[in-house]
Design a protein around this motif. Structure first.
Motif, PDB file in Angstrom:
ATOM      1  N   TYR A  17      42.806  36.130 104.808  1.00 55.74           N
ATOM      2  CA  TYR A  17      41.350  36.046 104.964  1.00 55.74           C
ATOM      3  C   TYR A  17      40.736  37.434 104.837  1.00 55.74           C
ATOM      4  N   MET A  18      39.568  37.512 104.222  1.00 55.72           N
ATOM      5  CA  MET A  18      38.860  38.779 104.110  1.00 55.72           C
ATOM      6  C   MET A  18      37.367  38.504 103.926  1.00 55.72           C
ATOM      7  N   ARG A  19      36.572  39.550 103.982  1.00 54.28           N
ATOM      8  CA  ARG A  19      35.151  39.444 103.658  1.00 54.28           C
ATOM      9  C   ARG A  19      34.907  40.232 102.377  1.00 54.28           C
ATOM     10  N   ILE A  20      34.235  39.605 101.418  1.00 57.72           N
ATOM     11  CA  ILE A  20      33.797  40.299 100.214  1.00 57.72           C
ATOM     12  C   ILE A  20      32.281  40.241 100.205  1.00 57.72           C
ATOM     13  N   GLU A  21      31.651  41.403 100.356  1.00 60.40           N
ATOM     14  CA  GLU A  21      30.205  41.448 100.559  1.00 60.40           C
ATOM     15  C   GLU A  21      29.847  40.556 101.752  1.00 60.40           C
ATOM     16  N   SER A  22      28.968  39.576 101.570  1.00 60.93           N
ATOM     17  CA  SER A  22      28.574  38.726 102.707  1.00 60.93           C
ATOM     18  C   SER A  22      29.339  37.409 102.730  1.00 60.93           C
ATOM     19  N   THR A 192      16.971  32.351  79.430  1.00 61.40           N
ATOM     20  CA  THR A 192      18.254  32.995  79.691  1.00 61.40           C
ATOM     21  C   THR A 192      18.667  32.743  81.139  1.00 61.40           C
ATOM     22  N   VAL A 193      19.831  33.212  81.486  1.00 66.80           N
ATOM     23  CA  VAL A 193      20.315  33.049  82.863  1.00 66.80           C
ATOM     24  C   VAL A 193      19.628  34.094  83.737  1.00 66.80           C
ATOM     25  N   CYS A 194      18.925  33.615  84.752  1.00 67.18           N
ATOM     26  CA  CYS A 194      18.220  34.486  85.696  1.00 67.18           C
ATOM     27  C   CYS A 194      18.667  34.155  87.116  1.00 67.18           C
ATOM     28  N   HIS A 195      18.005  34.768  88.071  1.00 64.69           N
ATOM     29  CA  HIS A 195      18.328  34.589  89.480  1.00 64.69           C
ATOM     30  C   HIS A 195      17.112  34.010  90.208  1.00 64.69           C
ATOM     31  N   GLU A 196      17.384  33.313  91.283  1.00 59.99           N
ATOM     32  CA  GLU A 196      16.266  32.838  92.112  1.00 59.99           C
ATOM     33  C   GLU A 196      15.381  34.026  92.492  1.00 59.99           C
ATOM     34  N   ARG A 197      15.995  35.070  93.043  1.00 57.93           N
ATOM     35  CA  ARG A 197      15.263  36.288  93.410  1.00 57.93           C
ATOM     36  C   ARG A 197      16.178  37.484  93.162  1.00 57.93           C
ATOM     37  N   PHE A 198      16.052  38.092  92.003  1.00 59.91           N
ATOM     38  CA  PHE A 198      16.932  39.223  91.693  1.00 59.91           C
ATOM     39  C   PHE A 198      16.484  40.454  92.466  1.00 59.91           C
ATOM     40  N   GLY A 201      20.451  44.377  95.457  1.00 58.67           N
ATOM     41  CA  GLY A 201      21.753  44.006  96.013  1.00 58.67           C
ATOM     42  C   GLY A 201      22.275  42.657  95.562  1.00 58.67           C
ATOM     43  N   SER A 202      21.658  42.043  94.571  1.00 66.98           N
ATOM     44  CA  SER A 202      22.061  40.691  94.169  1.00 66.98           C
ATOM     45  C   SER A 202      23.508  40.613  93.709  1.00 66.98           C
ATOM     46  N   TRP A 203      23.993  41.674  93.078  1.00 66.70           N
ATOM     47  CA  TRP A 203      25.372  41.675  92.590  1.00 66.70           C
ATOM     48  C   TRP A 203      26.322  42.431  93.517  1.00 66.70           C
ATOM     49  N   GLY A 204      25.899  42.632  94.758  1.00 61.89           N
ATOM     50  CA  GLY A 204      26.776  43.272  95.721  1.00 61.89           C
ATOM     51  C   GLY A 204      26.470  44.745  95.908  1.00 61.89           C
ATOM     52  N   ARG A 205      26.919  45.269  97.017  1.00 61.71           N
ATOM     53  CA  ARG A 205      26.731  46.691  97.332  1.00 61.71           C
ATOM     54  C   ARG A 205      28.015  47.487  97.119  1.00 61.71           C
ATOM     55  N   GLN A 206      29.141  46.895  97.540  1.00 60.02           N
ATOM     56  CA  GLN A 206      30.431  47.583  97.419  1.00 60.02           C
ATOM     57  C   GLN A 206      31.224  47.055  96.233  1.00 60.02           C
ATOM     58  N   TYR A 207      31.190  45.714  96.065  1.00 62.02           N
ATOM     59  CA  TYR A 207      31.879  45.075  94.955  1.00 62.02           C
ATOM     60  C   TYR A 207      30.860  44.382  94.050  1.00 62.02           C
ATOM     61  N   VAL A 208      31.251  44.166  92.794  1.00 62.26           N
ATOM     62  CA  VAL A 208      30.378  43.456  91.860  1.00 62.26           C
ATOM     63  C   VAL A 208      30.754  41.981  91.867  1.00 62.26           C
ATOM     64  N   LEU A 209      29.809  41.157  92.265  1.00 63.67           N
ATOM     65  CA  LEU A 209      30.041  39.714  92.298  1.00 63.67           C
ATOM     66  C   LEU A 209      28.748  39.003  91.915  1.00 63.67           C
ATOM     67  N   LYS A 210      28.795  38.245  90.826  1.00 60.39           N
ATOM     68  CA  LYS A 210      27.615  37.523  90.330  1.00 60.39           C
ATOM     69  C   LYS A 210      27.787  36.043  90.684  1.00 60.39           C
ATOM     70  N   GLU A 226      10.844  40.306  89.997  1.00 64.89           N
ATOM     71  CA  GLU A 226      11.327  40.226  91.379  1.00 64.89           C
ATOM     72  C   GLU A 226      12.056  41.499  91.788  1.00 64.89           C
ATOM     73  N   TRP A 227      12.774  42.125  90.843  1.00 65.80           N
ATOM     74  CA  TRP A 227      13.403  43.415  91.163  1.00 65.80           C
ATOM     75  C   TRP A 227      12.323  44.454  91.488  1.00 65.80           C
ATOM     76  N   ALA A 228      11.276  44.523  90.642  1.00 61.27           N
ATOM     77  CA  ALA A 228      10.210  45.515  90.859  1.00 61.27           C
ATOM     78  C   ALA A 228       9.477  45.253  92.165  1.00 61.27           C
ATOM     79  N   ARG A 229       9.206  43.990  92.471  1.00 63.62           N
ATOM     80  CA  ARG A 229       8.550  43.650  93.740  1.00 63.62           C
ATOM     81  C   ARG A 229       9.410  44.117  94.921  1.00 63.62           C
ATOM     82  N   GLY A 230      10.706  43.870  94.811  1.00 59.97           N
ATOM     83  CA  GLY A 230      11.624  44.266  95.880  1.00 59.97           C
ATOM     84  C   GLY A 230      11.665  45.770  96.097  1.00 59.97           C
ATOM     85  N   ARG A 231      11.609  46.533  94.993  1.00 60.76           N
ATOM     86  CA  ARG A 231      11.648  47.985  95.137  1.00 60.76           C
ATOM     87  C   ARG A 231      10.363  48.501  95.773  1.00 60.76           C
TER      88      ARG A 231
END
Length: 335
Positions: A17-22, A192-198, A201-210, A226-231
């Motif tokens: 067992y481990m944690r990857i991101e959240s 194209t393929v988008c995100h609910e709210r990009f 940190g959508s692809w992780g902080r320590q590891y890359v996970l989409k 959504e990225w610009a709004r978040g920033r």
């Protein structure tokens, strides 16, 4: 508990067992098995996302996991009152000095090549109807409360602030309508393929996970807005250079049309940040969450003038080559 789910529902022996991101995860058989919440997705939506994930992997994205079926062949697993999907990935890549703008553009370019009709997760061309429905629902909530004493501080702030955000919403919807009437979509404007709210940190902080459970099929401007709004809300004072670099990096891979810029702008104008705060508050019954949302609402209201200035100067900040030719709503014209 989740290890038992892997064995009973998927027929996979759970390893370490481990944690990857959240996420809760297990390592075994040369894979990392990641347990993801289904995020309210129906079986048909999840099955479509499974096909999209397989396409992106086939086109060279090594950070997209496979979505595994259960022993019975379904994509969504019911386990102890929760609904889950099981993702499988090789050793996840660590985040490096990632130029996120370039990476997102490459992700969108792969997503354009999906070789089948996307139906269940498609949102492209639906913004107007979805925004109007959302606004109507909230207007009904507001109307029910306006003639009675506010039950708490959050409700008082909501009642007082809502008319201002109705005005912003109506401006955004009109800008969207005008965009669709005035501008011709180009090749770059296909779905194209988008995100609910990009977000950053959508692809992780320590590891890359989409995570495919985060995805929808839409116009690329959804993720950019959504990225610009978040920033902006992360740090309104210092986000300018960051936004300029991000859009420069993105456009080095995928130049944006006038239609793209205007669609992006309509989405920035629409106050999703405000509406989602209200919706989440009234759908939550946890006091700690409601208190955090009250603080967030107060912060949003304190920044209304800054956000107006942010949107008024956005085209120039993001380095749009069409900045001088792109219209703005009347209330921004003299800013």
């Amino acid at each position: 508990m989740l290890g038992q789910m892997l064995e009973k529902v998927y027929g996979i022996t759970a390893g370490e067992y481990m944690r990857i991101e959240s996420y809760d995860a297990f390592r075994g058989n040369g894979f990392y098995y990641i347990v993801a919440n289904s995020r309210g997705k129906e079986e048909e939506e999840a099955a479509e996302l499974q096909k999209i994930a397989a396409h992106l992997t086939a086109y060279g994205d090594r950070n997209v996991p496979a979505i595994l079926p259960t022993k019975s062949g379904s994509i969504i697993a019911d386990w102890e009152g929760g609904k889950y999907c099981l993702l499988a990935l090789g050793p996840p890549a660590r985040q490096g000095q990632m130029r996120l703008g370039r990476k997102l553009a490459k992700f969108h370019e792969r997503g354009r090549m999906v070789p089948f009709q996307v139906e269940k997760t498609a949102r492209i061309g639906q913004w107007k109807n979805m925004w109007e429905t959302r606004l109507d629902q909230m207007e009904r909530v507001w109307s029910e409360r306006i003639f009675q004493p506010a039950s708490d501080e959050f409700e008082r702030i909501f009642i007082e602030s809502f008319p201002y955000f109705v005005g912003l919403s109506e401006n955004a919807i009109q800008y969207l309508v005008d965009t669709e009437l005035d501008e011709d979509a180009e090749m770059i404007d296909g779905g194209t393929v988008c995100h609910e709210r990009f977000s950053e940190g959508s692809w992780g902080r320590q590891y890359v996970l989409k995570n495919p459970m985060d995805w929808v099929f839409d116009h690329r401007s959804r993720d950019l807005a959504e990225w610009a709004r978040g920033r902006f809300f992360h740090n309104s004072r210092t986000c300018g250079p960051e936004i300029a670099q991000f859009f420069s990096d993105y456009r080095s891979i995928a130049p944006l049309s006038k239609f793209s810029w205007r669609l992006l702008y309509a989405r920035l104008l629409f106050p999703l940040h405000y509406l989602e705060t209200i919706e989440t508050y009234y759908s939550s019954n946890r006091e700690s969450i409601q208190k955090a949302l009250e603080d967030r609402l107060i912060a949003i209201l304190k920044q209304t003038s800054d956000y107006e200035q942010f949107t008024a100067s956005f085209f120039a900040t993001a380095g749009s080559p069409f900045a001088s030719a792109l219209p703005k709503p009347e209330w921004q014209a003299n800013r």
